[in-house]
Structure formats: C-alpha cells, structure tokens
Design an enzyme around this catalytic site. Structure first.
Site, PDB file in Angstrom:
ATOM      1  CG  ASN A  62      -1.191  13.634  -1.351  1.00  0.00           C
ATOM      2  OD1 ASN A  62      -1.922  13.402  -0.473  1.00  0.00           O
ATOM      3  ND2 ASN A  62      -1.089  15.137  -1.812  1.00  0.00           N
ATOM      4  CD  GLU A 102       3.291  14.660   3.472  1.00  0.00           C
ATOM      5  OE1 GLU A 102       3.088  13.435   3.648  1.00  0.00           O
ATOM      6  OE2 GLU A 102       3.250  15.279   2.754  1.00  0.00           O
ATOM      7  CG  HIS A 159       1.582  18.652   2.181  1.00  0.00           C
ATOM      8  ND1 HIS A 159       1.374  17.311   1.776  1.00  0.00           N
ATOM      9  CD2 HIS A 159       0.555  19.466   1.223  1.00  0.00           C
ATOM     10  CE1 HIS A 159       0.168  17.323   1.035  1.00  0.00           C
ATOM     11  NE2 HIS A 159       0.042  18.440   0.743  1.00  0.00           N
ATOM     12  CB  SER A 206      -0.525  19.163  -2.768  1.00  0.00           C
ATOM     13  OG  SER A 206      -1.392  19.738  -2.021  1.00  0.00           O
TER      14      SER A 206
END
Ligand SMILES: NC(=O)c1ccc[n+]([C@@H]2O[C@H](COP(=O)([O-])OP(=O)(O)OC[C@H]3O[C@@H](n4cnc5c(N)ncnc54)[C@H](O)[C@@H]3O)[C@@H](O)[C@H]2O)c1
Length: 282
Positions: free
Chosen positions: A190, A152, A140, A119
């Site tokens: 994120n 991702e 991801h 992450s």
C-alpha cells in the site's frame, strides 16, 4: 511453536477469506462474529467459494466437506481461548481493535500468537493494549484472501522473533507467500501502490486522457496486468480513498491525498465494481 487451532475475529470480507484459507489448509478454525446471523452469512460466503472451487476441479466435494467441518462459529470471544493463533479482521477502528486485543490477551494461552489484519493502523498501538505485546504481529492479507497469495508479516517494535516466525511459517504452510516488514505506514504494497494509483488518476486530467486510454497505456507500456482505473474500481473507490487518507495523515506527502476525481466519484456513489459503476460501467 506449532499452530493447530486458529481463531478469526470478524467474518466480513477479509475474515471470511482468512477463515477459508485456514480451514482449507487443514486447521480447526473458530470464527467469531457479533451476531449468529452475521456468522452464518460468513459461513455461507465460504461455502459458496469452496463450492466454486469444486466446480472448477480445484478441490473434491469430500475435501470441501472436510474443510467446512473444521469451521465452528461463535459470538463469544471466550470460545477462542484454546486457539494457537488468532487473526483479527474487524472494522478499521483503533479503539475497537485495542478492546478486542485486550480481551484476547486475557482469554488466550500466554504463548498464543495474536495477529491483526489492519491495513493502515499501527500494529504497535494495537499490541500495547495487551500485557504481552511480544506475541502480537500484523498479518496483512490481500483481498480476496483465498486468491491473492501475499501476506505481509508485520513486526512491531516489541514483536518477538518467535511470534514473527510462527506467523510467517503458518502463512507459508497455508499456501501463501509471506514477506517480512516493519510496522511502518502502508507496510510494503500500500505504501507503494496508493500514491502510484493516485498519480495515475491525476494524469487523467493533467494529460487529458480517458480512463480507457490510461489503462491501455499502463497495460501495454508498463506491462501491468490490469490498468490503474480498473484496479481502483476493483478495490473499491471508497476503500482506496480511505487508505489514501490514512497514508496522507501519517506521511504527509501531497500525492498520498486522494485526488479530487476520486472524491467526486465517491460522492456520486460510484464506488467501482461493487456498485456497478466507477471509472467504468459493470
Ligand atoms: N477489504 C480489504 O480490501 C482489506 C484488505 C486488507 C486488510 N483489510 C483490513 O481488514 C479489516 C476488516 O476489513 P473488511 O474489509 O473485512 O471489513 P468488513 O466491513 O467486511 O468486515 C468488518 C467486520 O468487523 C465486524 N465488526 C463490526 N463492528 C464490530 C464490533 N463492534 N465488534 C466486533 N466486530 C465488529 C463485522 O461484524 C465484520 O465481521 C480492516 O482492518 C481492514 O483495514 C481490508
């Protein structure tokens, strides 16, 4: 390249979910854990969720059994030698991931794709532990991996076009919604969501709002499907704090640092849904 067999390193929260995605999509999948006991635990989790899918009519019992039959368990990385794609989902620790990629690089066929589910770490730093960083990408997934469609696909500076395309195509074929992005801190979601959720938490004190009213405001005024406090509780306060710290360390903006209120909840052991209490009681 055609991806037939898939390896998943680590059958924890994310790895078990990724293995479930893979076997449901029809791939022979080898799951590697550090012990037989943890491997069986990973399989039990997958069995549980596939069982629920059968109960809800989303798959037949025969389809579940066929999917489970595609999963093999191992404690040896060497058993992933014939995989065309290996997705790593072990603890978020750079030295550990680098060690695993170094071994995978030696063990697997040279054209196999090696993907990390990190992450917050740099995909490039993981890739540089291999002799062929061209075949390393980020994939991801989001938690829970079998439910959330986004993946991702992260391109590090040395990732080859072929590896990026193969990872993208595999995710799409597995029923996911892949998107491409570069290897920058927080990637896409994120990078946006963590500081935004931190802002939401700070507004609780700045504007003297209750968590109930903050969530009501964002659901009814901004069209969010879930309020920010409920979302942080779902993600896990500790997971969110850790991701905030990682982003803050890399990008240095104040709003990326975890708000005091979250640190206090963490100290009290109120980590959200998983502990029965966070902003709300469960
Ligand atoms: N949980 C999330 O919401 C989420 C979302 C996206 C990405 N990720 C990333 O996925 C990865 C895994 O996270 P998780 O939430 O599944 O963690 P987890 O704690 O549920 O699982 C960790 C896994 O690492 C394995 N492991 C621990 N020590 C090891 C060692 N020494 N050698 C080999 N394997 C070892 C464990 O056996 C387990 O399979 C992390 O990189 C994390 O950043 C997590």
């Amino acid at each position: 390249m055609a991806i037939s067999k898939v390896g998943v390193v680590g059958l924890g929260t994310m790895g078990a979910g990724i293995a479930q995605v893979s076997i449901t999509a029809g791939h022979e999948t080898a799951g590697r854990e550090v012990s037989q006991e943890l491997a069986e635990k990973g399989r039990a989790k997958i069995e549980h969720y596939l069982g629920r899918a059968v109960e809800k009519g989303r798959m037949t019992a025969d389809e579940r059994d066929a999917a489970l039959a595609r999963l093999t368990l191992t404690t040896e990385l060497a058993d992933l030698a014939d995989c065309d794609l290996v997705v790593e989902a072990v603890l978020e620790e750079l030295p550990l991931k680098r060690e695993i990629f170094g071994e995978l690089d030696r063990l697997t066929q040279p054209d196999a794709i090696l993907a990390t589910n990190t992450s917050a770490l740099s995909v490039a730093e993981i890739a540089d532990a291999t002799g062929n960083p061209g075949r390393v990408v980020g994939m991801h997934f989001f938690n829970p991996a079998p439910v959330l469609p986004l993946v991702e696909i992260v391109r590090a500076p040395k990732s080859s076009d072929e590896a990026v395309r193969a990872a993208y195509d595999w995710a799409e074929q597995a029923g996911k919604q892949p998107v491409n992005c570069n290897d920058t801190p927080g990637f896409i979601v994120n990078r946006i969501l963590i500081p935004l959720l931190n802002d939401c938490v700070r507004v609780l004190d700045e504007a003297n709002v209750t968590p109930e009213d903050l969530d009501k405001a964002m659901v009814n005024g901004a069209g969010w499907p879930l309020g920010p406090c409920a979302l942080v509780d779902l993600v896990g306060i500790d997971v969110h704090v850790h991701a905030s710290e990682a982003l803050h360390e890399k990008l240095g903006e104040d709003r990326m640092a975890p708000p005091q209120r979250l640190l206090e909840l963490q100290t009290q052991g109120k980590l959200g849904r998983k502990t029965g209490a966070g902003f709300f009681e469960y």
